[in-house]
Design a protein around this motif. Structure first.
Motif, mmCIF file in Angstrom:
data_model
loop_
_atom_site.group_PDB
_atom_site.id
_atom_site.type_symbol
_atom_site.label_atom_id
_atom_site.label_comp_id
_atom_site.label_asym_id
_atom_site.label_seq_id
_atom_site.Cartn_x
_atom_site.Cartn_y
_atom_site.Cartn_z
ATOM 1 N N ILE A 170 0.854 -1.183 0.000
ATOM 2 C CA ILE A 170 0.000 0.000 0.000
ATOM 3 C C ILE A 170 0.894 1.238 0.000
ATOM 4 O O ILE A 170 0.630 2.204 -0.677
ATOM 5 C CB ILE A 170 -0.919 0.023 1.245
ATOM 6 N N THR A 223 -2.190 -4.410 -0.489
ATOM 7 C CA THR A 223 -3.453 -4.357 -1.203
ATOM 8 C C THR A 223 -3.568 -5.639 -1.987
ATOM 9 O O THR A 223 -2.625 -6.022 -2.684
ATOM 10 C CB THR A 223 -3.499 -3.167 -2.185
ATOM 11 N N GLU A 282 -10.762 -5.628 -4.459
ATOM 12 C CA GLU A 282 -9.568 -5.192 -3.729
ATOM 13 C C GLU A 282 -9.833 -5.131 -2.236
ATOM 14 O O GLU A 282 -10.910 -4.742 -1.809
ATOM 15 C CB GLU A 282 -9.108 -3.821 -4.215
ATOM 16 N N GLN A 288 -7.604 -3.975 1.425
ATOM 17 C CA GLN A 288 -6.391 -3.459 2.038
ATOM 18 C C GLN A 288 -6.251 -4.044 3.434
ATOM 19 O O GLN A 288 -7.185 -3.987 4.231
ATOM 20 C CB GLN A 288 -6.430 -1.942 2.125
#
Length: 182
Positions: free
Chosen positions: A112, A133, A140, A142
Motif C-alpha cells: 500500500i 493491497t 480489492e 487493504q
C-alpha cells in the motif's frame, strides 16, 4: 576509608564512560526487504475485534478488544490460508468466516505504501502506515500491517488489520488477524 571508596567509585565511573562507544557511526543500515519475509504460506492463529469508538474513548482493553477466534460454531478462522509469492496471492477460506473480508482464489498483492523506514523502526515493529493491497476476482482489499515484530521469530507471526466502515465512511470496527507462517 570513605575517601578511598569515594575516589574509587569516581574512577570506575570515569573509566566506564570513557570506554563506552557506539557500535557504529550512527548508521543503522538500510531498510529491510519485507517482501522476502512475507513470501510463504500463512494461517490464522487468532482474531480480535476492536471497537474503535470505545478505543477512542479510552475504555479499558477488556471493553474494546474481544477474541473472536472461536466464536462462530463450525467456522474456525484457522481454516483460512493465504500464500504470498512475489506479486501473486492465493487464498483458501475453508470453513472460516473470512469471506466477509477477502475472496477465495488467486490474484495479486502489492505494498500500500512504499515509505522507507529505518532499520531501527522496522526492528521495533513500527510500521502502522504500511500494508498490502490484494486483488482477487476483481475485488480489492487493504490489510494493514500493525507490526513486524514477530516476522523474524523462529515461528514467524504477522499481525494484519482490516477496518470495517459504516455507510458514511467512518471507521467503526477493526479486526486484527494474527497469522503464523507455515
Amino acid at each position: 576509608m570513605m575517601k578511598i571508596l569515594k575516589y574509587s567509585l569516581l574512577i570506575c565511573l570515569v573509566v566506564m564512560f570513557t570506554k563506552c562507544s557506539p557500535d557504529h557511526n550512527g548508521s543503522f543500515g538500510g531498510t529491510v526487504d519485507r517482501t522476502i519475509q512475507l513470501i510463504g504460506t500463512w494461517k490464522i492463529e487468532s482474531v480480535f475485534q476492536i471497537d474503535l469508538d470505545a478505543e477512542k474513548k479510552s475504555f479499558p482493553e477488556f471493553a474494546t478488544k474481544v477474541d473472536i477466534t472461536n466464536t462462530v460454531t463450525n467456522m474456525p478462522f484457522s481454516d483460512f490460508e493465504m500464500t504470498l509469492h512475489n506479486n501473486t496471492i492465493s487464498t483458501t477460506l475453508g470453513m472460516s468466516p473470512m469471506a466477509y473480508v477477502i475472496e477465495e482464489g488467486q490474484g495479486t498483492w502489492n505494498w500500500i505504501s512504499n515509505d522507507e523506514l529505518s532499520l531501527v523502526n522496522q526492528e521495533l515493529g513500527i510500521n502502522a502506515s504500511s500494508g498490502i493491497t490484494t486483488s482477487i476476482n476483481g475485488k480489492e482489499v487493504q490489510l494493514f500491517i500493525s507490526t513486524f515484530s514477530g516476522i523474524t521469530a523462529p515461528t514467524p507471526t504477522l499481525s494484519l488489520n482490516y477496518k470495517r466502515i459504516d455507510e458514511v465512511g467512518n471507521d467503526v470496527m477493526r479486526y486484527e488477524y494474527i497469522l503464523v507462517k507455515q
